[in-house]
Motif scaffolding. Structure first.
Motif, PDB file in Angstrom:
ATOM      1  N   HIS A 103      41.438 -97.106 -68.170  1.00 42.28           N
ATOM      2  CA  HIS A 103      41.882 -97.936 -69.286  1.00 42.28           C
ATOM      3  C   HIS A 103      41.059 -97.567 -70.521  1.00 42.28           C
ATOM      4  O   HIS A 103      39.823 -97.621 -70.488  1.00 42.28           O
ATOM      5  N   ILE A 104      41.757 -97.160 -71.576  1.00 40.73           N
ATOM      6  CA  ILE A 104      41.099 -96.800 -72.837  1.00 40.73           C
ATOM      7  C   ILE A 104      41.586 -97.738 -73.931  1.00 40.73           C
ATOM      8  O   ILE A 104      42.776 -97.787 -74.250  1.00 40.73           O
ATOM      9  N   PHE A 105      40.656 -98.496 -74.496  1.00 44.07           N
ATOM     10  CA  PHE A 105      40.961 -99.405 -75.599  1.00 44.07           C
ATOM     11  C   PHE A 105      40.635 -98.711 -76.914  1.00 44.07           C
ATOM     12  O   PHE A 105      39.532 -98.191 -77.102  1.00 44.07           O
ATOM     13  N   LEU A 106      41.596 -98.696 -77.831  1.00 41.50           N
ATOM     14  CA  LEU A 106      41.406 -98.055 -79.131  1.00 41.50           C
ATOM     15  C   LEU A 106      40.906 -99.081 -80.135  1.00 41.50           C
ATOM     16  O   LEU A 106      41.648 -99.979 -80.550  1.00 41.50           O
ATOM     17  N   SER A 107      39.645 -98.955 -80.512  1.00 36.68           N
ATOM     18  CA  SER A 107      39.019 -99.832 -81.496  1.00 36.68           C
ATOM     19  C   SER A 107      38.776 -99.037 -82.779  1.00 36.68           C
ATOM     20  O   SER A 107      39.475 -98.060 -83.049  1.00 36.68           O
ATOM     21  N   SER A 108      37.801 -99.438 -83.570  1.00 41.49           N
ATOM     22  CA  SER A 108      37.575 -98.829 -84.885  1.00 41.49           C
ATOM     23  C   SER A 108      36.085 -98.699 -85.165  1.00 41.49           C
ATOM     24  O   SER A 108      35.278 -99.553 -84.750  1.00 41.49           O
ATOM     25  N   VAL A 109      35.726 -97.659 -85.920  1.00 40.88           N
ATOM     26  CA  VAL A 109      34.333 -97.518 -86.366  1.00 40.88           C
ATOM     27  C   VAL A 109      33.980 -98.597 -87.390  1.00 40.88           C
ATOM     28  O   VAL A 109      32.815 -98.728 -87.773  1.00 40.88           O
ATOM     29  N   GLY A 110      34.973 -99.387 -87.803  1.00 34.91           N
ATOM     30  CA  GLY A 110      34.695-100.538 -88.649  1.00 34.91           C
ATOM     31  C   GLY A 110      33.825-101.569 -87.956  1.00 34.91           C
ATOM     32  O   GLY A 110      33.337-102.505 -88.602  1.00 34.91           O
ATOM     33  N   VAL A 111      33.582-101.396 -86.666  1.00 35.80           N
ATOM     34  CA  VAL A 111      32.694-102.308 -85.939  1.00 35.80           C
ATOM     35  C   VAL A 111      31.249-102.160 -86.405  1.00 35.80           C
ATOM     36  O   VAL A 111      30.455-103.098 -86.307  1.00 35.80           O
ATOM     37  N   TYR A 112      30.898-100.982 -86.952  1.00 37.08           N
ATOM     38  CA  TYR A 112      29.543-100.748 -87.435  1.00 37.08           C
ATOM     39  C   TYR A 112      29.372-101.351 -88.825  1.00 37.08           C
ATOM     40  O   TYR A 112      30.325-101.398 -89.609  1.00 37.08           O
ATOM     41  N   PRO A 113      28.160-101.794 -89.178  1.00 38.65           N
ATOM     42  CA  PRO A 113      27.966-102.474 -90.464  1.00 38.65           C
ATOM     43  C   PRO A 113      28.087-101.529 -91.654  1.00 38.65           C
ATOM     44  O   PRO A 113      27.798-100.333 -91.546  1.00 38.65           O
TER      45      PRO A 113
END
Length: 262
Positions: A103-113
């Motif tokens: 299972h691969i969830f596609l998130s974002s580098v927007g998680v970093y500050p």
């Protein structure tokens, strides 16, 4: 024959669905759009119309063992934390009732500050990270056999960075570009599906980081869009995301190492 399930078949998901179907995979997808549903069905892809904000259960085939699930359900800033928690609780429930190997969830580098610094997957200062994305990531990572791919700004095909700044004042031009081309996202996911990649978090970003101003001017020139009316730097933090972890594990060679070539 291998089986793939794509939850939330958006821009990336649709491209992946067609490419893997072309390689002989059976592909199932969910979408919220009737028009896309009919297009995919007509092209031999098994599609379901489903909204994870409203419907707890989805009629996925429980008798099939999926080689992989690509989860592209978004955690958007316009939603509240409660809405995101609600959405991904429904996704968690749906995945709990099917058989899958990866299972691969596609998130974002927007998680970093949005601060000065170079960020890789070892960054763990939770209080500085984007909490809405972390709610989704944590919920999905609590499922078995799960990894999270944090994607940089996505471009390619008709998504051209310079197009969005025609005749506008640009305040972010001094920021480094943490972007990735669609072809490289598909390439990395494709290799990951064929590899025993360790579970975990992975950044997916092109290795070169020119300024956004450089990318805007280059893409406007290349695709004949109007230039911005001016550049007025206001948010000039130097945030650089690196993706060495997954590219080294896969020995992946970027098709577009620089956003200047998108």
């Amino acid at each position: 024959m291998k089986n793939l399930l794509i939850l939330g078949c958006g821009w990336v998901g649709e491209e992946l669905a067609y490419q893997l179907k072309g390689k002989g995979w059976n592909v199932w997808v969910t979408t919220t759009t009737p028009e896309k549903y009919h297009r995919l069905i007509n092209d031999g892809i098994f599609a379901y119309i489903h909204d994870f904000d409203r419907d707890l259960s989805v009629d996925l085939p429980v008798d099939i063992s999926f080689d992989a699930v690509i989860n592209s359900i978004p955690a958007t800033q316009r939603n509240s934390e409660a809405e995101i928690d609600h959405r991904f609780s429904f996704v968690f429930n749906a995945l709990s009732f099917i058989n899958y190997k990866k299972h691969i969830f596609l998130s974002s580098v927007g998680v970093y500050p949005d601060i000065d610094g170079t960020f890789d997957e070892t960054f763990n200062q939770e209080e500085l990270m984007t909490q809405k994305l972390r709610i989704a990531e944590k919920k999905m990572m609590s499922l078995p056999f799960s990894s999270t791919f944090r994607l940089g700004g996505l471009f390619g095909k008709n998504r051209i960075f310079g197009k969005y700044f025609q005749d506008k004042v640009v305040t972010t031009g001094d920021q480094p570009a943490n972007f990735i081309h669609l072809d490289d996202v598909i390439g990395i996911i494709g290799q990951a599906l064929e590899t025993n990649l360790p579970i975990g978090y992975y950044n997916l970003v092109a290795p070169e980081h020119p300024s956004k101003k450089e990318v805007i001017l280059k893409s406007a020139q290349k695709y004949m869009y109007s230039y911005p009316s001016s550049f007025d730097p206001k948010d000039s933090f130097q945030k650089v995301i690196v993706a060495d972890k997954i590219t080294n594990l896969l020995n992946y060679q970027f098709k577009y190492p620089s956003p200047l070539d998108f």
